[in-house]
Design a protein around this motif. Structure first.
Motif, PDB file in Angstrom:
ATOM      1  N   GLY A 465       0.813  -1.213   0.000  1.00  0.00           N
ATOM      2  CA  GLY A 465       0.000   0.000   0.000  1.00  0.00           C
ATOM      3  C   GLY A 465       0.839   1.253   0.000  1.00  0.00           C
ATOM      4  O   GLY A 465       0.582   2.198  -0.761  1.00  0.00           O
ATOM      5  N   MET A 466       1.870   1.302   0.853  1.00  0.00           N
ATOM      6  CA  MET A 466       2.697   2.510   0.921  1.00  0.00           C
ATOM      7  C   MET A 466       3.536   2.676  -0.334  1.00  0.00           C
ATOM      8  O   MET A 466       3.827   3.804  -0.747  1.00  0.00           O
ATOM      9  CB  MET A 466       3.588   2.475   2.154  1.00  0.00           C
ATOM     10  CG  MET A 466       2.894   2.913   3.425  1.00  0.00           C
ATOM     11  SD  MET A 466       1.958   4.476   3.286  1.00  0.00           S
ATOM     12  CE  MET A 466       3.206   5.621   2.697  1.00  0.00           C
ATOM     13  N   GLY A 467       3.943   1.558  -0.981  1.00  0.00           N
ATOM     14  CA  GLY A 467       4.627   1.696  -2.255  1.00  0.00           C
ATOM     15  C   GLY A 467       3.752   2.404  -3.267  1.00  0.00           C
ATOM     16  O   GLY A 467       4.191   3.324  -3.969  1.00  0.00           O
ATOM     17  N   ASP A 468       2.482   2.001  -3.340  1.00  0.00           N
ATOM     18  CA  ASP A 468       1.548   2.682  -4.242  1.00  0.00           C
ATOM     19  C   ASP A 468       1.304   4.121  -3.822  1.00  0.00           C
ATOM     20  O   ASP A 468       1.201   5.023  -4.663  1.00  0.00           O
ATOM     21  CB  ASP A 468       0.216   1.926  -4.281  1.00  0.00           C
ATOM     22  CG  ASP A 468       0.285   0.655  -5.119  1.00  0.00           C
ATOM     23  OD1 ASP A 468       1.348   0.376  -5.692  1.00  0.00           O
ATOM     24  OD2 ASP A 468      -0.738  -0.058  -5.183  1.00  0.00           O
ATOM     25  N   VAL A 469       1.191   4.341  -2.524  1.00  0.00           N
ATOM     26  CA  VAL A 469       0.886   5.683  -2.020  1.00  0.00           C
ATOM     27  C   VAL A 469       1.964   6.682  -2.455  1.00  0.00           C
ATOM     28  O   VAL A 469       1.645   7.833  -2.786  1.00  0.00           O
ATOM     29  CB  VAL A 469       0.739   5.663  -0.487  1.00  0.00           C
ATOM     30  CG1 VAL A 469       0.813   7.070   0.099  1.00  0.00           C
ATOM     31  CG2 VAL A 469      -0.587   5.011  -0.095  1.00  0.00           C
ATOM     32  N   LEU A 473       1.044  10.147  -4.285  1.00  0.00           N
ATOM     33  CA  LEU A 473       1.349  11.457  -3.715  1.00  0.00           C
ATOM     34  C   LEU A 473       2.204  12.297  -4.650  1.00  0.00           C
ATOM     35  O   LEU A 473       1.970  13.502  -4.827  1.00  0.00           O
ATOM     36  CB  LEU A 473       2.064  11.281  -2.379  1.00  0.00           C
ATOM     37  CG  LEU A 473       1.276  10.618  -1.245  1.00  0.00           C
ATOM     38  CD1 LEU A 473       2.167  10.449  -0.025  1.00  0.00           C
ATOM     39  CD2 LEU A 473       0.041  11.413  -0.890  1.00  0.00           C
ATOM     40  N   ILE A 474       3.228  11.694  -5.238  1.00  0.00           N
ATOM     41  CA  ILE A 474       4.166  12.456  -6.065  1.00  0.00           C
ATOM     42  C   ILE A 474       3.474  12.995  -7.309  1.00  0.00           C
ATOM     43  O   ILE A 474       3.682  14.147  -7.715  1.00  0.00           O
ATOM     44  CB  ILE A 474       5.377  11.591  -6.424  1.00  0.00           C
ATOM     45  CG1 ILE A 474       6.235  11.343  -5.172  1.00  0.00           C
ATOM     46  CG2 ILE A 474       6.222  12.241  -7.519  1.00  0.00           C
ATOM     47  CD1 ILE A 474       7.327  10.324  -5.355  1.00  0.00           C
ATOM     48  N   HIS A 475       2.628  12.171  -7.938  1.00  0.00           N
ATOM     49  CA  HIS A 475       1.984  12.593  -9.188  1.00  0.00           C
ATOM     50  C   HIS A 475       0.590  13.151  -8.982  1.00  0.00           C
ATOM     51  O   HIS A 475      -0.017  13.647  -9.935  1.00  0.00           O
ATOM     52  CB  HIS A 475       1.938  11.412 -10.150  1.00  0.00           C
ATOM     53  CG  HIS A 475       3.284  11.028 -10.683  1.00  0.00           C
ATOM     54  ND1 HIS A 475       3.970  11.780 -11.598  1.00  0.00           N
ATOM     55  CD2 HIS A 475       4.092   9.968 -10.390  1.00  0.00           C
ATOM     56  CE1 HIS A 475       5.122  11.207 -11.874  1.00  0.00           C
ATOM     57  NE2 HIS A 475       5.226  10.106 -11.151  1.00  0.00           N
ATOM     58  N   ASP A 476       0.083  13.068  -7.758  1.00  0.00           N
ATOM     59  CA  ASP A 476      -1.273  13.544  -7.477  1.00  0.00           C
ATOM     60  C   ASP A 476      -2.273  12.922  -8.450  1.00  0.00           C
ATOM     61  O   ASP A 476      -3.127  13.600  -9.033  1.00  0.00           O
ATOM     62  CB  ASP A 476      -1.337  15.072  -7.535  1.00  0.00           C
ATOM     63  CG  ASP A 476      -2.598  15.624  -6.859  1.00  0.00           C
ATOM     64  OD1 ASP A 476      -3.117  14.950  -5.948  1.00  0.00           O
ATOM     65  OD2 ASP A 476      -3.056  16.708  -7.247  1.00  0.00           O
ATOM     66  N   ASP A 477      -2.161  11.607  -8.617  1.00  0.00           N
ATOM     67  CA  ASP A 477      -2.988  10.865  -9.549  1.00  0.00           C
ATOM     68  C   ASP A 477      -3.197   9.472  -8.972  1.00  0.00           C
ATOM     69  O   ASP A 477      -2.269   8.884  -8.421  1.00  0.00           O
ATOM     70  CB  ASP A 477      -2.296  10.779 -10.910  1.00  0.00           C
ATOM     71  CG  ASP A 477      -3.183  10.142 -11.965  1.00  0.00           C
ATOM     72  OD1 ASP A 477      -3.230   8.895 -12.034  1.00  0.00           O
ATOM     73  OD2 ASP A 477      -3.829  10.888 -12.726  1.00  0.00           O
ATOM     74  N   PRO A 478      -4.407   8.910  -9.089  1.00  0.00           N
ATOM     75  CA  PRO A 478      -4.653   7.606  -8.466  1.00  0.00           C
ATOM     76  C   PRO A 478      -4.077   6.430  -9.239  1.00  0.00           C
ATOM     77  O   PRO A 478      -3.963   5.322  -8.701  1.00  0.00           O
ATOM     78  CB  PRO A 478      -6.177   7.527  -8.429  1.00  0.00           C
ATOM     79  CG  PRO A 478      -6.626   8.352  -9.594  1.00  0.00           C
ATOM     80  CD  PRO A 478      -5.634   9.487  -9.667  1.00  0.00           C
ATOM     81  N   GLY A 479      -3.708   6.624 -10.514  1.00  0.00           N
ATOM     82  CA  GLY A 479      -3.244   5.521 -11.333  1.00  0.00           C
ATOM     83  C   GLY A 479      -1.782   5.195 -11.103  1.00  0.00           C
ATOM     84  O   GLY A 479      -0.941   6.087 -10.980  1.00  0.00           O
ATOM     85  N   LEU A 480      -1.463   3.901 -11.064  1.00  0.00           N
ATOM     86  CA  LEU A 480      -0.087   3.443 -10.865  1.00  0.00           C
ATOM     87  C   LEU A 480       0.365   2.650 -12.082  1.00  0.00           C
ATOM     88  O   LEU A 480      -0.339   1.730 -12.523  1.00  0.00           O
ATOM     89  CB  LEU A 480       0.038   2.550  -9.623  1.00  0.00           C
ATOM     90  CG  LEU A 480       0.073   3.200  -8.230  1.00  0.00           C
ATOM     91  CD1 LEU A 480       1.177   4.235  -8.132  1.00  0.00           C
ATOM     92  CD2 LEU A 480      -1.253   3.787  -7.840  1.00  0.00           C
ATOM     93  N   ALA A 481       1.533   3.014 -12.632  1.00  0.00           N
ATOM     94  CA  ALA A 481       2.191   2.245 -13.695  1.00  0.00           C
ATOM     95  C   ALA A 481       1.341   2.205 -14.967  1.00  0.00           C
ATOM     96  O   ALA A 481       1.023   1.140 -15.493  1.00  0.00           O
ATOM     97  CB  ALA A 481       2.535   0.839 -13.223  1.00  0.00           C
ATOM     98  N   TYR A 482       0.987   3.370 -15.486  1.00  0.00           N
ATOM     99  CA  TYR A 482       0.312   3.424 -16.780  1.00  0.00           C
ATOM    100  C   TYR A 482       1.203   2.803 -17.852  1.00  0.00           C
ATOM    101  O   TYR A 482       2.393   3.077 -17.920  1.00  0.00           O
ATOM    102  CB  TYR A 482       0.015   4.872 -17.157  1.00  0.00           C
ATOM    103  CG  TYR A 482      -1.124   5.497 -16.390  1.00  0.00           C
ATOM    104  CD1 TYR A 482      -2.433   5.330 -16.823  1.00  0.00           C
ATOM    105  CD2 TYR A 482      -0.891   6.253 -15.250  1.00  0.00           C
ATOM    106  CE1 TYR A 482      -3.490   5.913 -16.134  1.00  0.00           C
ATOM    107  CE2 TYR A 482      -1.935   6.833 -14.551  1.00  0.00           C
ATOM    108  CZ  TYR A 482      -3.233   6.660 -14.993  1.00  0.00           C
ATOM    109  OH  TYR A 482      -4.276   7.227 -14.308  1.00  0.00           O
ATOM    110  N   GLY A 483       0.604   1.958 -18.696  1.00  0.00           N
ATOM    111  CA  GLY A 483       1.340   1.347 -19.797  1.00  0.00           C
ATOM    112  C   GLY A 483       2.069   0.081 -19.434  1.00  0.00           C
ATOM    113  O   GLY A 483       2.823  -0.449 -20.255  1.00  0.00           O
ATOM    114  N   PHE A 484       1.881  -0.429 -18.210  1.00  0.00           N
ATOM    115  CA  PHE A 484       2.627  -1.628 -17.802  1.00  0.00           C
ATOM    116  C   PHE A 484       2.316  -2.808 -18.721  1.00  0.00           C
ATOM    117  O   PHE A 484       3.164  -3.645 -18.990  1.00  0.00           O
ATOM    118  CB  PHE A 484       2.293  -1.989 -16.353  1.00  0.00           C
ATOM    119  CG  PHE A 484       3.206  -3.020 -15.770  1.00  0.00           C
ATOM    120  CD1 PHE A 484       4.386  -2.643 -15.147  1.00  0.00           C
ATOM    121  CD2 PHE A 484       2.902  -4.364 -15.841  1.00  0.00           C
ATOM    122  CE1 PHE A 484       5.238  -3.591 -14.611  1.00  0.00           C
ATOM    123  CE2 PHE A 484       3.745  -5.323 -15.311  1.00  0.00           C
ATOM    124  CZ  PHE A 484       4.920  -4.933 -14.693  1.00  0.00           C
TER     125      PHE A 484
END
Length: 796
Positions: A465-469, A473-484
């Motif tokens: 969870g904290m890895g995703d958080v 936080l840095i990008h102010d966006d809920p999506g993680l790893a677009y284009g994976f």
């Protein structure tokens, strides 16, 4: 770290394998691995004396608890019968943070089932950095649990002290074990660390290096209830650092006498490739196949002229001391003060230029942008520095981040993965329909695991969870790893979710429970504070890592956020952002303890007025749970309105007041809900109350006494009744009275009749208005000498 080589072989040991995956396992497991996992789960079930169904709510409770040495109202959050958090009003004080913590423990360690002597002080950790004052809001006092000098495996206590006068202790984060009278037998004849290593090798024959076994007491982790026993803790790996094999690294706990495996944890934390979420692609968050590459300053990067080394600053600029003016060769690598990139697809990139001092020597790594491996080196270096610097923005003393040249391994000969191994972060080449994984949020995620490790917490679903958080936080966006998965419009995981506590899925899936709480809290803060919302949630999330224990995501985290947000050492009266935190975490069943209404805004009403005139003031607030509200106004003169209501949440409460004296008053408002939970007082409305009529001066003279009456109001005053009275000394003219009209803001001079006498006198001047009722009286001493009256200036 000291490593010892042991020969492989021997008998198959009993296994508890708790897979701790970040984005997911590196490869699809085979039949043998699947069988091991099945046996692991069976062993876990048999070892836990109490094990609740992960899809059901555990036995947890918020209840009042008595703390020795204080009458403060303190609550305990208990889970499966164990205290995990203490919170409420401050419950200990001292001359320093440690003294406040130690005082509490001497009287109350028994609450946790331990003796104070078994809690060994570890360190002081500053928490919640305040940039405006270059100071910290809190200090955590950290302890490890020992018994007879032997550490209890992964058991610790964090006591949070507010950095203000008398250092109030406001919070306890507890992960301790009640050893039930267990006395460790350290007779060397009974200890057998070698057998534990042999069993570890039998379980994992590929391991070749082990750390020196450390004697510990095993009493379980998280919600396990196991009989305490003496054990060894050690780490084994397969020598993957040499680049000859896929990484394997495990933490083992083995029975000190029999060598039986009591616990195993994988320390290789991989990226999950099995998730599927949806979201819109945005700039700077996707894989290299999705975004353009633009020039970025590489901060803290190392450059050198021979053995002379310098590092770039926050703008990417550098200066290298150099003697003479002859041409020199300047070299630049993706090797900086805090991170060093290792290219697993070939030699590390080195750019060099021959320049004549003073230069400049300008470098552009990945200038042509036509090579995946060069691009990954730049991305790995840049993004690792970004996530580290972001963390230090909110806690410049975050532990463990002063380590230099932390390894960033890129272009590993595999695909669709990345991992953290407690010593480095690692990223794979493109292939298998996946891009090169050295990009933005994947790098932030893996370094997030490092932050969790440095904070002292376990990993598991919390680490995921904290890895995703961190990426959220840095990008102010809920999506993680677009284009994976080569779809630039779809993130690998999404913090904009409705995952609920308790989560019974895989740890990488359940990690989204925490990122969902953070994202929803962020959205609530954006509504109420669109200027500072990002700073608020980032400060809370990063510093909350320093309070977490264990591997789970549960409502104790909600308490941590509230305590860090609090500004007066008492969360019972609410915190500045209680409603936003309660709403954000509550959306995922991570409910906050019941709280009071939000502190009302500054009262609305006139900021100046006149004595004896009634004025009305309004206050508005909401209750986070939607309870009905009562308001109270403090008038600033020692009186208040009493409780007014009830009102519905969000409705305005009104009260009126008449000041009987002039002065400056602070009008405040507070509120309570229908259950009696009170919040703090609002900011004050400064109200200046003046007299409507004011006797400005009293003067004597031949045959008379005169005075000036001023109208301080914003309307004309008619029918002002006045009098001038002399007591003693006067034979004629003792009493004179009359009536006068005074224009708005104007003055009127009144005079006595003819005065004749001899002797000391007291002059009294009065002025009265019937509507609104108002009067003023002034007394002066003086002396009558025949036809002349002398009046003392300013008094008797």
């Amino acid at each position: 770290m000291k490593h010892i080589f042991y020969r492989k072989g021997l008998v198959l040991g009993i296994i508890i394998l708790l897979s701790i995956a970040a984005f997911g396992a590196s490869n699809v497991p085979g039949t043998i691995e699947k069988t091991e996992k099945e046996r692991s789960q069976e062993m876990i079930n048999s070892q836990k004396a109490i094990l609740f169904d992960a899809t059901e709510f555990p036995n947890e409770e918020h209840s009042q608890i008595q703390i020795s040495g204080t009458s403060a109202q303190v609550s305990a959050y208990t889970r499966e019968g164990r205290i995990k958090r203490l919170y409420g009003e401050a419950f200990s004080y001292g001359d320093s943070p440690k003294m406040s913590a130690d005082t509490f423990l001497q009287a109350n360690a028994h609450l946790f089932g331990v003796d104070a002597a078994d809690l060994n002080f570890q360190n002081l950790q500053p928490i919640m950095y305040i940039r405006d004052t270059d100071a910290y809001k809190f200090t955590s006092v950290n302890y490890f649990q020992y018994k007879d000098g032997i550490p209890v495996f992964q058991s610790r206590l964090i006591l949070l002290v507010k950095n203000e006068e008398n250092y109030p202790l406001v919070h306890a984060s507890v992960d301790l074990r009640n050893l039930d009278g267990f006395i460790p037998d350290v007779n060397q004849d009974n200890l057998n660390p070698e057998e534990g290593i042999n069993n570890a090798l039998t379980m994992k024959p590929s391991l070749v290096y082990f750390t020196q076994p450390e004697l510990v007491i095993w009493a379980g982790i998280d919600d396990m209830f196991v009989q305490p026993k003496l054990a060894y803790s050690l780490i084994g790996d397969n020598g993957y650092q040499n680049g000859d094999s896929s990484p394997e690294k495990y933490l083992f706990v083995t029975d000190a006498e029999t060598g039986d495996i009591l616990y195993v944890e994988s320390l290789i934390i991989f990226v999950d490739v099995t998730g599927n979420v949806q979201g819109k692609a945005t700039q700077d968050k996707g894989a290299d196949i999705c975004e353009d590459e633009l020039a970025e300053n590489l901060i803290w990067a190392r450059v050198n002229i021979g053995s002379n080394i310098a590092y770039t600053d926050e703008n990417g600029d550098f200066t290298i001391p150099n003697e003479g003016s002859s041409p020199v060769t300047v070299e630049s690598r993706l090797w900086g003060k805090w991170f060093r990139v290792f290219n697993q697809a070939g030699s590390d990139t080195v750019l060099s230029k021959i320049v004549t001092p003073p230069g400049p020597a300008d470098f552009m790594h990945n200038n042509l942008n036509n090579n995946e491996y060069l691009r990954a080196e730049v991305n790995g270096y840049l993004q690792a520095n970004i996530v580290r610097d972001f963390t230090l923005t909110y806690n410049p003393d975050y532990p463990g981040l002063d380590e230099t040249e932390f390894p960033v391994n890129v272009n590993i000969n595999d695909n669709c993965n990345a991992f953290y191994d407690y010593q480095s972060i690692n990223f794979y080449r493109a292939g298998g329909e996946c891009p090169n994984t050295a990009f933005s949020t994947i790098i932030h995620h893996e370094y997030g695991h490092h932050l969790v490790s440095m904070a002292g917490s376990g990993q598991g679903q919390y680490g995921e969870g904290m890895g995703d958080v961190m990426g959220v936080l840095i990008h102010d966006d809920p999506g993680l790893a677009y284009g994976f998965f080569s779809d630039c419009d779809t993130p690998l995981r999404n913090a904009d979710n409705d995952i609920q506590y308790p989560c019974g899925g895989a740890i990488h899936y359940c990690g989204q429970l925490l990122s969902g709480c953070v994202w929803d809290t962020r959205n609530e803060l954006y509504i109420t504070d669109p200027t500072n919302y990002s700073d608020i949630i980032s400060n809370l999330a990063i510093n909350a890592m320093l309070l977490h224990t264990g591997t789970e995501i549960d409502p104790s985290i909600t308490i941590d956020y509230l305590v860090l947000d609090d500004d007066n050492g008492d969360i019972y009266d609410g915190t500045p952002h209680y409603c936003e935190i309660a709403a954000g975490f509550g959306a995922h069943s991570m409910d906050a303890p019941p709280g009071p209404p939000r502190i009302p805004d500054k009262p609305d009403g006139p900021d100046d007025g006149i004595m004896n005139i009634e004025y009305t003031f309004n206050a508005t607030t909401i209750d986070c749970e939607g309870d009905q509200i009562y308001y109270m106004f403090d008038w600033g003169d020692g009186k208040d309105s009493g409780w007014i209501g009830p009102y519905n949440s969000g409705d305005t409460g009104s009260a009126s007041y008449i000041w009987k004296k002039a002065g400056t008053f602070e009008v405040r408002a507070t509120a309570k809900d229908e259950y009696g939970r009170e919040c703090g007082w609002s900011d004050p409305l400064i109200v200046n109350i003046i007299e409507l009529i004011d006797i400005q001066s009293v003067k004597g003279g031949f045959f008379k006494v005169s005075a000036v009456i001023k109208n301080n109001g914003d309307e004309a005053v008619t029918g002002v009744q006045w009098s001038i009275t002399l007591e003693g000394g006067a034979f004629i003219g003792k009493n004179t009275s009359g009536q006068v009209n005074i224009p708005m803001g104007g003055e009127a001079t009144i005079e006595s009749g003819l005065i004749f006498g001899f002797g000391a006198t007291k002059v009294t001047v009065t002025a009265e208005v019937e509507v609104p009722e108002c009067s003023d009286t002034t007394e002066r001493g003086g002396f009558v000498l025949l036809f002349y009256t002398h009046v003392n200036f300013g008094g008797e």
